[in-house]
Design a protein around this motif. Structure first.
Motif, PDB file in Angstrom:
ATOM      1  N   ASP A 232       0.854  -1.309  -0.126  1.00 27.87           N
ATOM      2  CA  ASP A 232       0.102  -0.061  -0.041  1.00 27.87           C
ATOM      3  C   ASP A 232       0.931   1.264   0.126  1.00 27.87           C
ATOM      4  O   ASP A 232       0.243   2.392   0.020  1.00 27.87           O
ATOM      5  CB  ASP A 232      -0.924  -0.001   1.415  1.00 27.87           C
ATOM      6  CG  ASP A 232      -2.086  -1.067   1.197  1.00 27.87           C
ATOM      7  OD1 ASP A 232      -2.752  -0.910  -0.072  1.00 27.87           O
ATOM      8  OD2 ASP A 232      -2.397  -1.667   1.948  1.00 27.87           O
ATOM      9  N   ARG A 239       3.146   3.086 -15.430  1.00 27.63           N
ATOM     10  CA  ARG A 239       1.953   2.277 -15.640  1.00 27.63           C
ATOM     11  C   ARG A 239       2.116   1.382 -17.001  1.00 27.63           C
ATOM     12  O   ARG A 239       1.878   2.141 -18.204  1.00 27.63           O
ATOM     13  CB  ARG A 239       0.845   3.171 -15.648  1.00 27.63           C
ATOM     14  CG  ARG A 239       0.408   3.601 -14.261  1.00 27.63           C
ATOM     15  CD  ARG A 239      -0.998   4.738 -14.172  1.00 27.63           C
ATOM     16  NE  ARG A 239      -1.164   4.779 -12.903  1.00 27.63           N
ATOM     17  CZ  ARG A 239      -0.838   5.746 -12.008  1.00 27.63           C
ATOM     18  NH1 ARG A 239       0.257   6.636 -12.464  1.00 27.63           N
ATOM     19  NH2 ARG A 239      -1.404   5.994 -10.802  1.00 27.63           N
ATOM     20  N   LEU A 309       2.039   5.497  -7.484  1.00 30.18           N
ATOM     21  CA  LEU A 309       0.990   4.508  -7.359  1.00 30.18           C
ATOM     22  C   LEU A 309       1.305   3.321  -6.486  1.00 30.18           C
ATOM     23  O   LEU A 309       2.630   3.427  -5.906  1.00 30.18           O
ATOM     24  CB  LEU A 309       0.823   3.908  -8.701  1.00 30.18           C
ATOM     25  CG  LEU A 309       1.712   2.736  -9.298  1.00 30.18           C
ATOM     26  CD1 LEU A 309       1.138   2.084 -10.150  1.00 30.18           C
ATOM     27  CD2 LEU A 309       2.827   3.895 -10.182  1.00 30.18           C
ATOM     28  N   SER A 312      -0.971  -2.209  -4.701  1.00 24.11           N
ATOM     29  CA  SER A 312      -2.168  -2.762  -4.286  1.00 24.11           C
ATOM     30  C   SER A 312      -3.152  -2.177  -5.376  1.00 24.11           C
ATOM     31  O   SER A 312      -4.518  -2.596  -5.524  1.00 24.11           O
ATOM     32  CB  SER A 312      -2.509  -2.504  -2.824  1.00 24.11           C
ATOM     33  OG  SER A 312      -2.696  -1.058  -2.606  1.00 24.11           O
ATOM     34  N   ASP A 313      -2.839  -1.087  -6.041  1.00 28.34           N
ATOM     35  CA  ASP A 313      -3.805  -0.468  -6.913  1.00 28.34           C
ATOM     36  C   ASP A 313      -3.481  -1.069  -8.380  1.00 28.34           C
ATOM     37  O   ASP A 313      -4.319  -0.864  -9.106  1.00 28.34           O
ATOM     38  CB  ASP A 313      -3.443   1.139  -6.975  1.00 28.34           C
ATOM     39  CG  ASP A 313      -3.769   1.582  -5.761  1.00 28.34           C
ATOM     40  OD1 ASP A 313      -4.651   1.080  -4.979  1.00 28.34           O
ATOM     41  OD2 ASP A 313      -3.373   2.868  -5.521  1.00 28.34           O
ATOM     42  N   GLU A 314      -2.449  -1.766  -8.727  1.00 30.52           N
ATOM     43  CA  GLU A 314      -2.216  -2.360 -10.020  1.00 30.52           C
ATOM     44  C   GLU A 314      -3.320  -2.941 -10.375  1.00 30.52           C
ATOM     45  O   GLU A 314      -3.569  -2.707 -11.767  1.00 30.52           O
ATOM     46  CB  GLU A 314      -0.986  -3.055  -9.877  1.00 30.52           C
ATOM     47  CG  GLU A 314      -0.449  -3.646 -11.301  1.00 30.52           C
ATOM     48  CD  GLU A 314       0.547  -4.173 -11.666  1.00 30.52           C
ATOM     49  OE1 GLU A 314       0.945  -4.562 -12.436  1.00 30.52           O
ATOM     50  OE2 GLU A 314       1.643  -4.244 -10.298  1.00 30.52           O
ATOM     51  N   ALA A 316      -6.680  -3.170  -9.866  1.00 31.16           N
ATOM     52  CA  ALA A 316      -7.792  -2.336 -10.316  1.00 31.16           C
ATOM     53  C   ALA A 316      -7.868  -1.325 -11.224  1.00 31.16           C
ATOM     54  O   ALA A 316      -8.545  -1.306 -12.168  1.00 31.16           O
ATOM     55  CB  ALA A 316      -8.234  -1.648  -8.824  1.00 31.16           C
ATOM     56  N   GLU A 317      -6.348  -0.785 -11.410  1.00 26.53           N
ATOM     57  CA  GLU A 317      -6.099   0.175 -12.757  1.00 26.53           C
ATOM     58  C   GLU A 317      -5.938  -0.694 -13.798  1.00 26.53           C
ATOM     59  O   GLU A 317      -6.265   0.247 -14.850  1.00 26.53           O
ATOM     60  CB  GLU A 317      -4.715   0.910 -11.961  1.00 26.53           C
ATOM     61  CG  GLU A 317      -5.116   1.861 -11.226  1.00 26.53           C
ATOM     62  CD  GLU A 317      -3.976   3.119 -10.882  1.00 26.53           C
ATOM     63  OE1 GLU A 317      -3.257   3.388 -12.146  1.00 26.53           O
ATOM     64  OE2 GLU A 317      -3.527   3.444  -9.807  1.00 26.53           O
ATOM     65  N   PRO A 323      -7.481   5.515  -9.545  1.00 26.79           N
ATOM     66  CA  PRO A 323      -6.530   5.316  -8.581  1.00 26.79           C
ATOM     67  C   PRO A 323      -7.180   5.649  -7.290  1.00 26.79           C
ATOM     68  O   PRO A 323      -7.996   6.556  -7.328  1.00 26.79           O
ATOM     69  CB  PRO A 323      -5.306   6.241  -8.864  1.00 26.79           C
ATOM     70  CG  PRO A 323      -5.441   6.501 -10.262  1.00 26.79           C
ATOM     71  CD  PRO A 323      -6.841   6.278 -10.794  1.00 26.79           C
ATOM     72  N   ARG A 324      -6.758   4.926  -6.360  1.00 25.57           N
ATOM     73  CA  ARG A 324      -7.198   5.274  -4.817  1.00 25.57           C
ATOM     74  C   ARG A 324      -6.907   6.634  -4.538  1.00 25.57           C
ATOM     75  O   ARG A 324      -5.525   7.159  -4.755  1.00 25.57           O
ATOM     76  CB  ARG A 324      -6.973   4.041  -3.853  1.00 25.57           C
ATOM     77  CG  ARG A 324      -7.840   2.766  -4.053  1.00 25.57           C
ATOM     78  CD  ARG A 324      -7.668   1.938  -2.769  1.00 25.57           C
ATOM     79  NE  ARG A 324      -6.289   1.465  -2.588  1.00 25.57           N
ATOM     80  CZ  ARG A 324      -5.840   0.909  -1.458  1.00 25.57           C
ATOM     81  NH1 ARG A 324      -6.826   0.657  -0.549  1.00 25.57           N
ATOM     82  NH2 ARG A 324      -4.490   0.500  -1.325  1.00 25.57           N
ATOM     83  N   HIS A 329      -4.496   5.442   1.234  1.00 26.64           N
ATOM     84  CA  HIS A 329      -3.195   4.825   1.367  1.00 26.64           C
ATOM     85  C   HIS A 329      -2.434   5.404   2.727  1.00 26.64           C
ATOM     86  O   HIS A 329      -1.797   4.567   3.503  1.00 26.64           O
ATOM     87  CB  HIS A 329      -2.132   5.300   0.334  1.00 26.64           C
ATOM     88  CG  HIS A 329      -2.644   4.413  -1.133  1.00 26.64           C
ATOM     89  ND1 HIS A 329      -2.397   3.539  -1.342  1.00 26.64           N
ATOM     90  CD2 HIS A 329      -3.328   5.079  -2.049  1.00 26.64           C
ATOM     91  CE1 HIS A 329      -2.800   2.970  -2.490  1.00 26.64           C
ATOM     92  NE2 HIS A 329      -3.448   4.067  -3.002  1.00 26.64           N
TER      93      HIS A 329
END
Length: 476
Positions: A232, A239, A309, A312-314, A316-317, A323-324, A329
């Motif tokens: 996190d 990306r 980033l 843990s966001d990878e 979902a993105e 992005p959260r 975070h």
């Protein structure tokens, strides 16, 4: 055999000089601001005056090694109060853990002295030799009068910065105006000259030549940071699901958003390619974000190809989710624990500073002999007294003894007929004191009895108490 050894490739690779390109953007502006603030604090702080009275130094921040004290504006730390310094060091460590767990090596990228001075040295280099392409051409060009002139000017400017850096450091350890006058008149102590010389040399070499090698090889934090980070943690990343496959193509084709312009590599002070993933060398300065966003603006693509980033966001993105937000975070159990510990230690230090007494007393019973029987049958105990006054003017102190049966004790101070003592400003007084129990008193005929010795300022609220013992005749 010799031919076989000659075929073995060498494991040594010569350093490739790094020539970062100038870039503008929000993170570059933030680095400029932090560099200006930190350098101003470092160079200006020793010259700030603070009136503490005629007998005390009037420098706001001073490490007074001669008198073993540390002054920080209105705060005065004595040697026996080193726990305040230890507490600040613990807070610094927890703060480093906190920021690293939240934003990766953000300390390294913005506020580390090596980063700040290296950034300053590279700025001077850019002013004198030009931007990236000009510096590369100068590096590859053979030596000439023009090259020697540019290099000489650059090294002279670096040396001036290094001398100022080493000189500013020694001002923290003595009165700055006095030392400056002694340096100009060549009357300064050899230790001052030696310290300035060492710090000048290290600043000149580390900031001008070693640069990223200090971060990679000498600093232990790149190897420790992995333990502070988790899935996190927000850190600078590429990306790839959006940027690949790379290529200089229009946005409508099957190519990714990355046009392989190398802008993110050219601005990196560590000389790495952020598109290769997380690397030990990355200091999270985020200049690659500014460079990539600028190229995205030029080519009509959305920003954020390189950005902050978390792992843990990878997933979902990749699926197209946004992005959260930053708070999700930051506000998580690990961060709350770090912040709570940091705040708790800070609160304890503040409470300790507020509640500490302006006088400290240490009482040690004399053990040879433990007691003396007087001619009238009374019993006397002797004690070694150390009284430390933190007041900035001479103070008079009186003593009192409490405890079961202590009201019968008579207290006398050696060399002080009145029983009170006067302690000079910010000094420690050593005296021998005597407690005498009259004949027939419970303490005189007893064994070892606990008592409390209290000292109080006659003209103020300062007071201190110490528990000790009184030895009677029946001591076993």
């Amino acid at each position: 055999m010799a031919s076989e050894q000659s075929d073995v490739p060498s494991l040594y690779a010569a350093r490739e000089p790094i020539f970062p390109k100038r870039i503008s953007g929000r993170f570059r502006s933030l680095k400029w601001a932090i560099m200006a603030v930190t350098l101003a604090i470092y160079y200006v702080t020793p010259w700030i005056r603070w009136d503490r009275g005629p007998a005390m130094p009037d420098q706001a921040v001073l490490v007074d090694l001669a008198n073993r004290r540390f002054f920080f504006f209105w705060i005065e730390i004595w040697p026996h109060e080193f726990y305040f310094v230890a507490g600040l060091l613990v807070m610094a460590g927890l703060g480093l853990f906190l920021f690293t767990a939240a934003l990766g090596r953000v300390w390294c990228g913005y506020a580390c002295p090596q980063t700040v001075w290296t950034d300053l040295f590279m700025t001077v280099e850019r002013w004198i030799e030009g931007d990236r392409n000009a510096r590369i051409r100068l590096h590859r060009a053979p030596w000439s009068l023009a090259k020697a002139r540019l290099r000489g000017a650059k090294w002279a400017a670096w040396l001036l910065i290094a001398v100022a850096t080493g000189g500013a450091w020694v001002f923290y350890f003595t009165d700055a105006p006095t030392l400056a006058r002694d340096l100009v008149t060549l009357n300064a102590h050899p230790v001052a000259w030696l310290t300035i010389a060492i710090l000048t040399a290290t600043t000149f070499v580390f900031g001008g030549f070693a640069r990223e090698q200090i971060c990679i090889y000498a600093c232990p934090w790149p190897r420790i940071q992995a333990a502070m980070m988790d899935e996190d943690t927000l850190t600078v990343g590429y990306r790839d699901w959006r940027g690949e496959p790379r290529g200089k193509a229009a946005p409508s084709t099957t190519k990714g958003d990355c046009i392989d312009c190398m802008a993110c590599v050219n601005v990196c002070p560590m000389g790495i390619d952020i598109r290769d993933g997380q690397q030990l060398e990355c200091i999270t300065c985020a200049l690659c974000i500014d460079a990539c966003d600028e190229m995205m603006d030029r080519t009509g693509r959305p920003r954020g190809l390189v950005g902050y980033l978390a792992l843990s966001d990878e997933t979902a993105e990749r699926a197209g989710a946004a992005p959260r937000p930053l708070l999700r975070h930051v506000l998580r159990p690990r961060m709350i624990v770090y912040a709570g510990l940091w705040s708790g230690i800070g609160a304890l230090l503040v409470a300790g500073l507020v509640l500490r007494s302006a006088v400290d007393m240490n009482v040690t019973p004399v053990r040879n002999p433990l007691f003396v029987t007087m001619s009238d049958g009374g019993v006397r105990n002797a004690y070694e007294l150390r009284l430390r006054s933190k007041q900035h003017d001479p103070r008079s102190y009186v003593f009192a003894v409490t405890g079961e049966g202590a009201e019968a004790l008579t207290l006398t101070v050696e060399g002080e007929p009145a029983g009170a003592v006067t302690v000079p400003a910010d000094q420690t007084l050593t005296r021998r004191i005597y407690l005498t129990a009259p004949p027939g008193a419970a303490l005189a005929g007893g064994e070892t009895s606990p008592i409390t010795l209290t000292v109080a300022d006659t003209d103020g609220p300062a007071r201190s108490s110490v528990q000790t013992v009184f030895h009677g005749r029946n001591l076993q």
